[in-house]
Scaffold this motif. Structure first.
Motif, mmCIF file in Angstrom:
data_model
loop_
_atom_site.group_PDB
_atom_site.id
_atom_site.type_symbol
_atom_site.label_atom_id
_atom_site.label_comp_id
_atom_site.label_asym_id
_atom_site.label_seq_id
_atom_site.Cartn_x
_atom_site.Cartn_y
_atom_site.Cartn_z
ATOM 1 N N THR A 50 2.922 6.515 -1.483
ATOM 2 C CA THR A 50 4.159 7.172 -1.917
ATOM 3 C C THR A 50 3.918 8.110 -3.095
ATOM 4 N N PRO A 51 3.137 7.726 -4.136
ATOM 5 C CA PRO A 51 2.862 8.677 -5.237
ATOM 6 C C PRO A 51 2.188 9.962 -4.759
ATOM 7 N N ASN A 52 1.501 9.917 -3.639
ATOM 8 C CA ASN A 52 0.785 11.109 -3.123
ATOM 9 C C ASN A 52 1.578 11.824 -2.033
ATOM 10 N N ASP A 53 2.872 11.473 -1.869
ATOM 11 C CA ASP A 53 3.713 12.093 -0.849
ATOM 12 C C ASP A 53 3.134 11.898 0.543
ATOM 13 N N GLU A 54 2.709 10.670 0.835
ATOM 14 C CA GLU A 54 2.142 10.357 2.130
ATOM 15 C C GLU A 54 2.914 9.167 2.742
ATOM 16 N N ARG A 55 2.853 9.144 4.104
ATOM 17 C CA ARG A 55 3.509 8.045 4.797
ATOM 18 C C ARG A 55 2.463 7.289 5.597
ATOM 19 N N LEU A 56 2.431 5.951 5.430
ATOM 20 C CA LEU A 56 1.448 5.108 6.101
ATOM 21 C C LEU A 56 1.998 4.753 7.478
ATOM 22 N N LEU A 73 0.838 -1.208 0.000
ATOM 23 C CA LEU A 73 0.000 0.000 0.000
ATOM 24 C C LEU A 73 0.868 1.252 0.000
ATOM 25 N N GLN A 74 1.945 1.231 0.784
ATOM 26 C CA GLN A 74 2.820 2.410 0.814
ATOM 27 C C GLN A 74 3.397 2.678 -0.573
ATOM 28 N N ARG A 75 3.825 1.593 -1.229
ATOM 29 C CA ARG A 75 4.453 1.742 -2.541
ATOM 30 C C ARG A 75 3.458 2.173 -3.616
ATOM 31 N N ASP A 76 2.276 1.529 -3.643
ATOM 32 C CA ASP A 76 1.360 1.731 -4.776
ATOM 33 C C ASP A 76 0.433 2.939 -4.583
ATOM 34 N N ILE A 77 0.073 3.225 -3.364
ATOM 35 C CA ILE A 77 -0.979 4.229 -3.163
ATOM 36 C C ILE A 77 -0.448 5.500 -2.514
ATOM 37 N N ALA A 84 -4.038 5.027 8.570
ATOM 38 C CA ALA A 84 -3.710 6.320 9.170
ATOM 39 C C ALA A 84 -2.437 6.827 8.503
ATOM 40 N N THR A 85 -2.502 8.005 7.863
ATOM 41 C CA THR A 85 -1.394 8.523 7.067
ATOM 42 C C THR A 85 -1.086 9.961 7.443
ATOM 43 N N VAL A 101 4.616 -2.201 12.869
ATOM 44 C CA VAL A 101 3.896 -1.345 11.936
ATOM 45 C C VAL A 101 3.785 0.074 12.445
ATOM 46 N N THR A 102 3.498 0.190 13.784
ATOM 47 C CA THR A 102 3.188 1.522 14.308
ATOM 48 C C THR A 102 4.254 2.087 15.207
ATOM 49 N N GLY A 103 4.900 1.152 16.024
ATOM 50 C CA GLY A 103 5.758 1.655 17.095
ATOM 51 C C GLY A 103 6.951 2.425 16.623
ATOM 52 N N GLY A 104 7.754 1.813 15.775
ATOM 53 C CA GLY A 104 9.031 2.425 15.405
ATOM 54 C C GLY A 104 8.875 3.781 14.796
ATOM 55 N N ASP A 105 8.129 3.850 13.810
ATOM 56 C CA ASP A 105 7.987 5.116 13.102
ATOM 57 C C ASP A 105 7.357 6.188 13.990
ATOM 58 N N GLU A 106 6.349 5.757 14.749
ATOM 59 C CA GLU A 106 5.637 6.770 15.552
ATOM 60 C C GLU A 106 6.506 7.282 16.673
ATOM 61 N N GLU A 107 7.323 6.300 17.332
ATOM 62 C CA GLU A 107 8.212 6.756 18.390
ATOM 63 C C GLU A 107 9.257 7.704 17.824
#
Length: 894
Positions: free
Chosen positions: A14-20, A8-12, A40-41, A149-155
């Protein structure tokens, strides 16, 4: 789930400059399971935008597609359904509520935790988390797949803090001072650590060196506390000393308050006494004027008026609360009341005497008006009484009962006075209308009640039905001789030495002037009296506001329809109504007298209703412009109804008289009486109704009359025995056409054209019928010729027929020599002269038409001879010129 997240990050996203950041596999609650993902992006560019995106597989199932996205700031509530038990269901409240079921409770918790962190970090508006465990909102999700999925990036998002400009500048200076800061980061970090330890040690040594100064500071604080204790002891002693002073000052303050209160009360008492003395004290001069003032002189009236106003002011003063309990105030009010009662009785008695005295003076002037068509002038009477207008206003506001009594007395007396004046005035008008000079002398010498004219005119007070019957009998039409142009449509009353001859224009003009003078005398009389009543009795005569009109008083006497307390003014509408009721009682004889005068004029000549309709309409219109609801306007309007009824009756009588016309069997008809009568009526009406307001009534009457004339002319023509029908129609419609052409009545243009057409048609019909076939045998011969041609024989071959050869034609022509033709035309002229009347003078018109018709027949015969007998040389024994000479000589010889 990790693979799905990366896909989803790659196909949907990333093209919209969003991070999942978080993902949960869900389906809608209560429906057939159709799985989708809630993501949640956050955007990678600033300002950061946080969204919740719904992603589902395409129908073919080979790729994912973005279906709908919600901004996190629009999320109001997150409902986890149960904070204790594990439950995969949860609700998201955006603009509407979305109910979801997660594939597992762990995924749901991880997604809600991510939403909470994003809300805390990026949103000022806090989302309401319902039924969510507090631990879930404070801690990160346990390790596992969801943690990855959530911890690393969010921390990482939570620990990261952006450097400000000062910090960036310091780091740059530090790195510039170390050459290997970039090439060997570990050595640079170790150096920084050593320097930090050195600084910490220096800091500790500095703290230990400052202990002595701290001890000195503590000693100073102890000394300061001792000084504070001494100051508090001194303040306590001062407070004890001031306590006695405070008690003395309180006593002084209480004493001053009592003195101030006493002064205030004295000032207020003085103010109340001055108020009562200034507003409830009546000057001795005013009291004397009210008790003994002369109500006959102008100076005395003025003094009484001023005193009455002063008394009214004293009685109407607005007392303050409690004043009415004072004995002196009660005594003064009683004194004022006694003065008011005494002066009101004295004023009412004096005004009643003034009414009687003025009435006697007015009656003495009636003799000079008895033989003149004028009404006495009441202006001196009104002028003298208007001096008391302000006193009447005072009486109205203070003692309405006496005011009401004066009003009734004035009406009772004035109604009798006006009744005598108006009846005598109408007697003179009736005498002048009938023109009986002998009776006029009688009226001037005999007592009023013995006047012969009055006895005659009183007979007109009967029912309108009798008047109608009399008018009908007086207006019977009868056929007059051919020389009489006017039928007897009306006659005079059989009074005295009056004759029943027709009235001429001068008589009608005289009636018109008398009737106008009557109205012109009555109008100013009523207006002057109404204006006086309004001013003297202080009544409102302007247009009242719309609303229900209430009866102010039963002005004919008896009980009052509404009780009024003394001093209670009437409302505007009732005062206006009271003026009208007073005028009705004072002038109650005007309407009957006007109706009797109208009946007399109608009996004298029914055409007088035209004059009366115009004059009365004008005066009604004038009165309504002044005041549509006034007595004069109402009375004249009622009389106008009677006049209009008489006018309609006059029209109906003329139509009925047309229908009752009987023609003589022994004499020729000529111009019918009602045709001449219509001419007279139209001429008179046009002169009367010129620029009149009621022109529409006349146009309607014209339409009725002309229809009646047309119908009855035809009826008489059909019944005529001696005079041919065509002659009756031709002469009368010619007369009607000439009348309408002369008068140019716009509403009768169609009837004028119809009259002309009827005249032309019947003229042609009469000419053809009377001329007939003057050359009868020759006419029969050529009728046979035309019959052969009609059967198919050629015109040039008719001469070969035995009965129509040249010899037969010559025989017929020889029977009509010029002498015989002239003799026949002479007999025809005498016959036409016998049929036609001299009034309309149509003989030459008819004779010329017959001449043209005869020549037309002659030319027709010549044409047949030329076509059927070519080259025969056969001609008539007389020519067209001979015909013209015969007709001319016959017309001249007669």
């Amino acid at each position: 789930m990790t693979a799905i997240k990366h896909a989803l990050q790659r196909d949907i996203f990333t093209p919209n400059d969003e991070r999942l950041l978080s993902i949960v596999n869900v389906c809608k609650a209560g429906k057939k399971k159709k799985n989708c993902f809630l993501c949640a992006t956050v955007t990678t560019e600033r300002p950061v935008q946080v969204k919740v995106v719904k992603v589902k597989k395409s129908d073919k199932g080979d790729f994912y597609k973005r279906q709908i996205a919600w901004a996190l700031r629009d999320l109001a509530v997150v409902d986890a359904k149960d904070a204790i038990k594990e439950n995969p269901e949860f609700d998201l409240h955006f603009e509407k509520i979305y109910k979801w079921v997660a594939s597992s409770t762990a995924e749901k918790n991880a997604f809600i935790s991510c939403i909470w962190k994003l809300n805390q970090r990026y949103l000022r508006k806090k989302i309401d988390f319902v039924n969510v465990s507090s631990q879930l909102l404070e801690e990160s999700v346990p390790s596992g797949e969801n943690q990855s999925v959530t911890g690393g990036d969010e921390e990482a998002v939570d620990e990261y803090q952006e450097l400000n400009a000062r910090e960036e500048q310091d780091i740059e200076i530090m790195m510039e001072g170390c050459e290997y800061a970039i090439s060997n980061a570990e050595a640079f970090a170790e150096r920084l650590s050593r320097e930090l330890q050195v600084l910490d040690g220096a800091n500790i040594q500095s703290i230990m060196a400052s202990e002595k100064q701290v001890n000195i500071l503590m000693n100073l604080l102890d000394e300061a506390l001792k000084e504070v204790d001494q100051i508090e002891l001194k303040l306590s002693s001062y407070e004890e000393m001031l306590q006695s002073v405070k008690e003395q000052m309180d006593q002084i303050s209480e004493s001053n308050h009592l003195i101030h209160l006493s002064n205030t009360n004295n000032v207020k008492l003085l103010s109340e006494i001055e108020f009562l003395v200034n507003h409830m004290d009546l000057a001795k001069g005013h009291i004397k004027a009210l008790q003994e003032g002369d109500l006959a002189s102008s100076r005395g009236i003025e003094a009484c008026t001023n005193a009455a106003d002063a008394l009214l002011q004293c009685m109407n003063v607005a007392l303050r609360p409690g004043h009415d309990m004072l004995l002196a105030v009660k005594q003064q009010q009683q004194r004022f009341s006694d003065l008011r009662e005494h002066f009101a009785r004295r004023l009412a008695s004096h005004l009643n005497n003034v009414f009687v005295q003025q009435g006697h003076d007015q009656s003495s002037t009636l003799a000079q008006h008895s033989v003149e068509l004028t009404l006495p002038n009441h202006h001196p009477f009104h002028r003298d009484l208007l001096r008391y207008a302000k006193l009447m206003e005072w009486l109205k506001s203070t003692d309405y009962g006496k005011y009401e009594g004066l009003t009734k007395n004035y009406m009772d007396y004035l109604s009798r006075l006006y009744e005598r004046e108006i009846k005598d005035f109408f007697e003179v008008a009736k005498i002048k209308m009938t023109g009986t000079t002998k009776e006029s002398k009688k009226f001037a010498t005999l007592p009023r009640k013995e006047s012969a004219v009055k006895q005659e005119t009183e007979s007109l007070h009967g029912s309108s039905g009798k008047l109608t019957g009399s008018t009908s009998s007086l207006n019977k039409l009868s056929v007059q001789s051919s020389g009489n142009r006017r039928s007897q449509s009306s006659s005079l009353l059989d009074m005295g030495n009056m004759s029943a001859s027709d009235l001429d224009v001068a008589d009608r003009t005289k009636f018109d002037k008398i009737f106008e003078q009557v109205l012109s005398e009555l109008e100013p009389l009523c207006l002057a009296e109404q204006d006086f009543i309004s001013k003297f009795f202080k009544l409102q005569q302007h247009q009242s506001m719309p609303g229900t009109m209430t009866e102010a008083e039963d002005l004919d006497g008896g009980t009052s329809s509404r009780q009024h307390n003394a001093g209670t003014p009437l409302p505007v509408s009732s005062e206006k109504d009271m003026i009208r009721q007073m005028m009705i009682k004072i002038f109650r004889c005007i309407e009957p007298e006007l109706n009797n005068l109208i009946a007399l004029g109608d009996k004298i000549d029914s055409f007088n209703s035209l004059y009366m309709l115009v004059k009365m309409s004008h005066h009604v219109w004038t009165a309504q412009n002044v005041d549509p609801a006034s007595f004069l306007s109402t009375t004249l309007g009622n009389v106008l109804v009677t006049v209009k009824r008489n006018f309609d009756k006059c029209i109906s009588n003329q139509i009925r008289q047309m229908e009752e016309v009987k023609i003589s069997k022994k004499s020729k008809v000529g111009i019918l009486p009602f045709v001449a009568e219509f001419e007279e009526f139209a001429g008179l009406a046009e002169s009367i109704f010129k620029n009149a307001e009621r022109r529409g009534d006349l146009d309607k009457a014209y339409t009725k009359l002309i229809r009646g004339v047309f119908v009855n002319v035809e009826k008489v023509a059909n019944e005529s025995q001696k005079t041919p029908r065509d002659v009756v129609m031709m002469e009368n419609f010619h007369h009607i056409f000439a009348t309408l052409s002369r008068l140019k009545i716009s509403c009768l243009e169609a009837e004028k054209k119809e009259a002309k057409q009827k005249y032309t048609d019947h003229l042609q019909s009469y000419v053809i019928y009377s001329l007939g076939q003057p050359l009868e045998k020759l006419n029969h011969f050529f009728e046979g010729v035309e019959a052969r041609v009609a059967q198919g024989i050629r015109e040039e071959e008719v001469s070969y027929q035995l009965a129509f050869n040249k010899q037969e034609l010559r025989k017929v022509i020889k029977e009509y020599p010029g002498k015989e033709v002239k003799k026949g035309l002479d007999n025809l002229y005498k016959k036409v002269d016998k049929h036609l009347c001299e009034e309309e003078n149509l003989l030459q018109v008819v004779w010329h038409s017959m001449q043209d018709e005869f020549i037309r027949q002659y030319k027709h015969f010549e044409g047949l001879i030329a076509r059927c007998y070519p080259g025969s040389g056969v001609t008539m024994e007389f020519t067209i010129q001979d015909i013209l000479d015969y007709c001319s000589s016959i017309a001249q010889s007669h």
